[in-house]
Motif scaffolding. Structure first.
Motif, PDB file in Angstrom:
ATOM      1  N   UNK A 248     -25.137   4.536  -3.678  1.00 10.00           N
ATOM      2  CA  UNK A 248     -25.460   3.372  -4.499  1.00 10.00           C
ATOM      3  C   UNK A 248     -25.461   2.118  -3.632  1.00 10.00           C
ATOM      4  N   UNK A 249     -26.258   1.139  -4.053  1.00 10.97           N
ATOM      5  CA  UNK A 249     -26.362  -0.121  -3.311  1.00 10.97           C
ATOM      6  C   UNK A 249     -25.048  -0.890  -3.399  1.00 10.97           C
ATOM      7  N   UNK A 250     -24.724  -1.570  -2.315  1.00  8.62           N
ATOM      8  CA  UNK A 250     -23.505  -2.368  -2.306  1.00  8.62           C
ATOM      9  C   UNK A 250     -23.708  -3.592  -3.192  1.00  8.62           C
ATOM     10  N   UNK A 251     -22.723  -3.913  -4.020  1.00 11.44           N
ATOM     11  CA  UNK A 251     -22.846  -5.086  -4.897  1.00 11.44           C
ATOM     12  C   UNK A 251     -23.039  -6.374  -4.089  1.00 11.44           C
ATOM     13  N   UNK A 252     -23.827  -7.270  -4.640  1.00 12.21           N
ATOM     14  CA  UNK A 252     -24.125  -8.546  -3.974  1.00 12.21           C
ATOM     15  C   UNK A 252     -22.848  -9.341  -3.716  1.00 12.21           C
ATOM     16  N   UNK A 253     -21.861  -9.229  -4.616  1.00 10.81           N
ATOM     17  CA  UNK A 253     -20.601  -9.947  -4.426  1.00 10.81           C
ATOM     18  C   UNK A 253     -19.891  -9.528  -3.156  1.00 10.81           C
ATOM     19  N   UNK A 254     -19.891  -8.231  -2.859  1.00  9.91           N
ATOM     20  CA  UNK A 254     -19.248  -7.756  -1.630  1.00  9.91           C
ATOM     21  C   UNK A 254     -20.029  -8.218  -0.406  1.00  9.91           C
ATOM     22  N   UNK A 255     -21.361  -8.223  -0.499  1.00  9.71           N
ATOM     23  CA  UNK A 255     -22.174  -8.713   0.615  1.00  9.71           C
ATOM     24  C   UNK A 255     -21.857 -10.182   0.895  1.00  9.71           C
ATOM     25  N   UNK A 256     -21.782 -10.972  -0.174  1.00 10.95           N
ATOM     26  CA  UNK A 256     -21.497 -12.403  -0.003  1.00 10.95           C
ATOM     27  C   UNK A 256     -20.101 -12.635   0.567  1.00 10.95           C
ATOM     28  N   UNK A 257     -19.134 -11.848   0.124  1.00  6.79           N
ATOM     29  CA  UNK A 257     -17.779 -12.000   0.662  1.00  6.79           C
ATOM     30  C   UNK A 257     -17.709 -11.545   2.118  1.00  6.79           C
ATOM     31  N   UNK A 258     -18.468 -10.519   2.476  1.00  2.00           N
ATOM     32  CA  UNK A 258     -18.517 -10.090   3.878  1.00  2.00           C
ATOM     33  C   UNK A 258     -19.079 -11.226   4.733  1.00  2.00           C
ATOM     34  N   UNK A 259     -20.123 -11.889   4.246  1.00  2.00           N
ATOM     35  CA  UNK A 259     -20.703 -13.033   4.964  1.00  2.00           C
ATOM     36  C   UNK A 259     -19.692 -14.175   5.050  1.00  2.00           C
ATOM     37  N   UNK A 260     -18.963 -14.415   3.962  1.00  2.00           N
ATOM     38  CA  UNK A 260     -17.935 -15.460   3.925  1.00  2.00           C
ATOM     39  C   UNK A 260     -16.876 -15.213   5.001  1.00  2.00           C
ATOM     40  N   UNK A 261     -16.378 -13.977   5.096  1.00  2.00           N
ATOM     41  CA  UNK A 261     -15.346 -13.677   6.094  1.00  2.00           C
ATOM     42  C   UNK A 261     -15.926 -13.679   7.511  1.00  2.00           C
ATOM     43  N   UNK A 262     -17.180 -13.270   7.689  1.00  2.00           N
ATOM     44  CA  UNK A 262     -17.818 -13.340   9.008  1.00  2.00           C
ATOM     45  C   UNK A 262     -17.953 -14.799   9.442  1.00  2.00           C
ATOM     46  N   UNK A 263     -18.320 -15.663   8.503  1.00  2.00           N
ATOM     47  CA  UNK A 263     -18.400 -17.092   8.796  1.00  2.00           C
ATOM     48  C   UNK A 263     -17.024 -17.624   9.200  1.00  2.00           C
ATOM     49  N   UNK A 264     -15.981 -17.193   8.509  1.00  2.00           N
ATOM     50  CA  UNK A 264     -14.610 -17.595   8.857  1.00  2.00           C
ATOM     51  C   UNK A 264     -14.250 -17.176  10.272  1.00  2.00           C
ATOM     52  N   UNK A 265     -14.635 -15.960  10.652  1.00  2.00           N
ATOM     53  CA  UNK A 265     -14.358 -15.481  12.007  1.00  2.00           C
ATOM     54  C   UNK A 265     -15.110 -16.335  13.037  1.00  2.00           C
ATOM     55  N   UNK A 266     -16.345 -16.684  12.730  1.00  2.00           N
ATOM     56  CA  UNK A 266     -17.137 -17.532  13.641  1.00  2.00           C
ATOM     57  C   UNK A 266     -16.524 -18.921  13.781  1.00  2.00           C
ATOM     58  N   UNK A 267     -16.033 -19.474  12.689  1.00  2.00           N
ATOM     59  CA  UNK A 267     -15.412 -20.800  12.746  1.00  2.00           C
ATOM     60  C   UNK A 267     -14.106 -20.759  13.539  1.00  2.00           C
ATOM     61  N   UNK A 268     -13.382 -19.660  13.438  1.00  2.00           N
ATOM     62  CA  UNK A 268     -12.170 -19.516  14.248  1.00  2.00           C
ATOM     63  C   UNK A 268     -12.530 -19.461  15.727  1.00  2.00           C
TER      64      UNK A 268
END
Length: 128
Positions: free
Chosen positions: A3-23
C-alpha cells in the motif's frame, strides 16, 4: 501488493530531514564563524548567543539532534515502526523544551509549538 505510504508520513519524513539539514548547517556555522553564511545568524540571534555561551558542547548537541532527526526521517520514509517512535520521542523532547522556555524564560512565543507538536505526536502515535 504494497500500500502507498500516507502523505502525512511523507511530510513528517521531509520535516525531520529538514531538521537534520538545519542541524548540519548550524554545526557548519559554529565550526567556521565569520564565514560567508554567518549572516544567517540574524534569523535567530538568540540561538547564536546561547550556542556561544554553551561553547563546544553546542556542536555535540546539534550533532545528536541532527542524527536523531536523520534517523527519524529514514524510519518514517521506510514506514518503519521504530521511525514513528523515534519521531514521537524527538517531538516530545521538543514539547518539553517549549514548555520549559515558556515558564523559565517567560517566552510565551514558544507555546505555539505545543499544539503543533501535539498534533504530530497524536498522528504518529495513531499510526504506531
Amino acid at each position: 501488493m504494497k500500500s502507498a505510504m500516507p502523505i502525512g508520513l511523507k511530510l513528517l519524513a521531509i520535516f525531520f530531514a529538514f531538521g537534520a539539514c538545519m542541524c548540519a548547517l548550524t554545526i557548519g556555522l559554529l565550526l567556521f564563524p565569520g564565514g560567508a553564511f554567518d549572516s544567517l545568524w540574524r534569523l535567530n540571534p538568540e540561538a547564536h548567543a546561547v550556542f556561544q555561551r554553551i561553547g563546544g558542547l553546542s556542536i555535540l548537541l546539534m550533532a545528536i539532534v541532527g542524527v536523531a532527526c536523520a534517523f527519524a526521517a529514514i524510519g518514517l520514509a521506510r514506514n518503519a515502526k521504530w521511525g514513528r517512535w523515534l519521531g514521537i520521542l524527538i517531538l516530545a523532547v521538543n514539547l518539553v523544551g517549549d514548555l520549559t522556555n515558556a515558564f523559565v524564560q517567560h517566552d510565551l512565543r514558544t507555546l505555539i509549538g505545543l499544539p503543533i507538536a501535539g498534533a504530530m505526536i497524536f498522528y504518529l502515535a495513531r499510526r504506531a
